[in-house]
Design an enzyme around this catalytic site. Structure first.
Site, mmCIF file in Angstrom:
data_model
loop_
_atom_site.group_PDB
_atom_site.id
_atom_site.type_symbol
_atom_site.label_atom_id
_atom_site.label_comp_id
_atom_site.label_asym_id
_atom_site.label_seq_id
_atom_site.Cartn_x
_atom_site.Cartn_y
_atom_site.Cartn_z
ATOM 1 N N LYS A 166 -16.587 -18.429 31.683
ATOM 2 C CA LYS A 166 -16.884 -18.434 33.118
ATOM 3 C C LYS A 166 -18.310 -17.935 33.404
ATOM 4 O O LYS A 166 -19.088 -17.740 32.488
ATOM 5 C CB LYS A 166 -15.820 -17.627 33.861
ATOM 6 C CG LYS A 166 -14.378 -18.047 33.498
ATOM 7 C CD LYS A 166 -14.088 -19.531 33.796
ATOM 8 C CE LYS A 166 -12.864 -20.037 33.066
ATOM 9 N NZ LYS A 166 -11.617 -19.985 33.738
HETATM 10 C C1 PLP Z 1 -10.099 -20.029 33.493
HETATM 11 C C2 PLP Z 1 -9.240 -20.373 34.624
HETATM 12 C C3 PLP Z 1 -8.089 -19.617 34.927
HETATM 13 C C4 PLP Z 1 -7.611 -18.489 34.046
HETATM 14 O O1 PLP Z 1 -8.541 -17.456 33.934
HETATM 15 P P1 PLP Z 1 -8.231 -16.255 32.922
HETATM 16 O O2 PLP Z 1 -9.203 -15.175 33.318
HETATM 17 O O3 PLP Z 1 -8.506 -16.768 31.540
HETATM 18 O O4 PLP Z 1 -6.831 -15.839 33.101
HETATM 19 C C5 PLP Z 1 -7.361 -19.962 36.046
HETATM 20 N N1 PLP Z 1 -7.713 -21.002 36.823
HETATM 21 C C6 PLP Z 1 -8.790 -21.753 36.563
HETATM 22 C C7 PLP Z 1 -9.153 -22.885 37.461
HETATM 23 C C8 PLP Z 1 -9.582 -21.473 35.435
HETATM 24 O O5 PLP Z 1 -10.629 -22.249 35.157
#
Ligand code: PLP
Length: 376
Positions: A179
């Site tokens: 992210k």
């Molecule tokens: C990455 C992601 C998640 C999950 O995030 P985590 O921090 O790994 O639990 C949920 N929704 C979307 C759209 C994502 O891209």
């Protein structure tokens, strides 16, 4: 060339060392500082550091009062955590199709998905492009339904000048290494709703409130805290946020310019008034191009790519449980097969971007000229 690399270095290392030396490792002053930094960026009043976006979404849905057998409306095209948290609550995910150009929940289909059991609407800001929130919020308000933004990819994204995470009743960011910023694992909930904030604060820590010398357990809560070890990494990352966003914008523009001339490939769109965070740079291939073969050809050219994300109704659990036909969700089904994520992160140079575009052009050419059987 790797698909993604987190931008971590000496600053994060020093930040972790400081926490370890302090002897205070669980959620404490570092998490509070990270919460304040994210509130500042998003323009919200309350922020809650959590152990991941997934636990954050779960906590927020519980805080919003979503119960077993309630329905939660979500776009079909997302990382399956979006639907999993609904299932974990005993509630029912209601999949709505996306707009093919933005990959985001189609507001025109929202009204028809609402029933007396709809307890929340959870738009996803796909790859860091905000969903079309004005019509979504309008429909939600008419029905008195809360809106939870899955803003996992959207830190720094703007919708008509307003930040992701401040557009609904609450928003949730992810700090997974893929992210915008990372803490290893981690996430953040943002909201301006003080009552929701008060419920989430208690639920995040075992349902406990301080009561004189000890704790009093007023709810059956979770432990979804973010440790100060992780939060310290996040603070160091936030100092780099302007740089990260700037590089992503610059590289995305460069890539879009170079991809414009590649036949069969459509670059991501950015609607007027929006700022895309470009957590992922996702193109769409024409339907006659075998996307998976393009991924293999690009790997031969030493450029790592992957699918966009998942059409959740196609995944075995959801298929077996709900059996939704592809024709009901045509745009998400097509995006599942034709979207392609290209490398894009601050460490790349403009010449790297040239290489990505050139490799894509070559790969598409090869896939188009050789039938699948001949290539294998
Ligand atoms: C990455 C992601 C998640 C999950 O995030 P985590 O921090 O790994 O639990 C949920 N929704 C979307 C759209 C994502 O891209």
């Amino acid at each position: 060339m790797r698909l993604n690399l987190p931008l971590t270095g000496a600053e994060e290392l020093a930040a972790v060392a400081e926490v370890l030396e302090s002897g205070y490792l669980t959620q404490g002053p570092k998490a509070a500082t990270l919460e304040a930094l994210v509130n500042d960026t998003v323009g919200t009043e309350h922020a809650f550091a959590v152990s991941s976006a997934t636990t954050g979404l779960h906590l927020a849905l519980v805080g919003l009062g979503v119960k077993p057998d309630d329905e939660v409306i979500i776009p079909d095209f997302s990382f399956p955590a979006t639907a999993n948290v609904v299932v974990q609550l005993g509630a029912i995910p209601v999949f709505v199709d996306i707009e093919p150009d933005t990959f985001n929940l189609a507001p025109a289909l929202l009204e028809a998905a609402i029933t007396p059991r709809t307890a929340a609407i959870m738009p996803v800001h796909a790859f860091g492009l905000t969903a079309d929130m004005d019509p979504i919020n309008h429909i939600a308000a008419v029905h008195g339904i809360p809106v939870l933004e899955d803003a996992a990819c959207a830190l720094t994204a703007l919708y008509n000048g307003r930040p992701a995470g401040s557009l609904g009743t609450a928003g949730v960011f992810s700090f997974h290494p893929r992210k915008i910023i990372t803490t290893g694992e981690g996430g953040m909930i943002t909201t301006n709703d003080s009552e929701l904030a008060a419920r989430m604060r208690v639920l995040r820590t075992h349902g406990a409130v301080r009561d004189g010398l000890f704790m009093s357990f007023v709810d059956a809560g979770f432990n979804y805290r973010l440790s100060d070890v992780h939060a310290a990494i996040g603070i160091a990352q936030m100092a780099k946020l302007d740089h990260i966003v700037g590089r992503r914008q610059t590289l995305a523009s460069a890539l879009t310019e170079r991809i414009g001339s590649v036949e069969g490939v459509t670059a991501p769109v950015v609607p007027e008034g929006s700022r895309h965070s470009f957590q992922s740079y996702v193109v769409t291939l024409d339907e006659d191009i075998d996307r998976d073969a393009v991924i293999c050809e690009m790997r031969e050219l030493d450029v790592e790519t992957t699918l966009g994300t998942y059409s959740m109704h196609l995944q075995p659990y959801f298929r077996e449980r709900f059996g939704i036909p592809d024709e009901a969700l045509p745009n998400a089904t097509r995006a599942h097969r034709s979207a392609l994520t290209l490398p894009l992160y601050p460490q790349l140079s403009e010449s790297d971007v040239d290489r990505v575009a050139e490799s894509l052009r070559l790969a598409v050419e090869r896939v188009r000229s050789a039938p699948a059987a001949a290539r294998r």
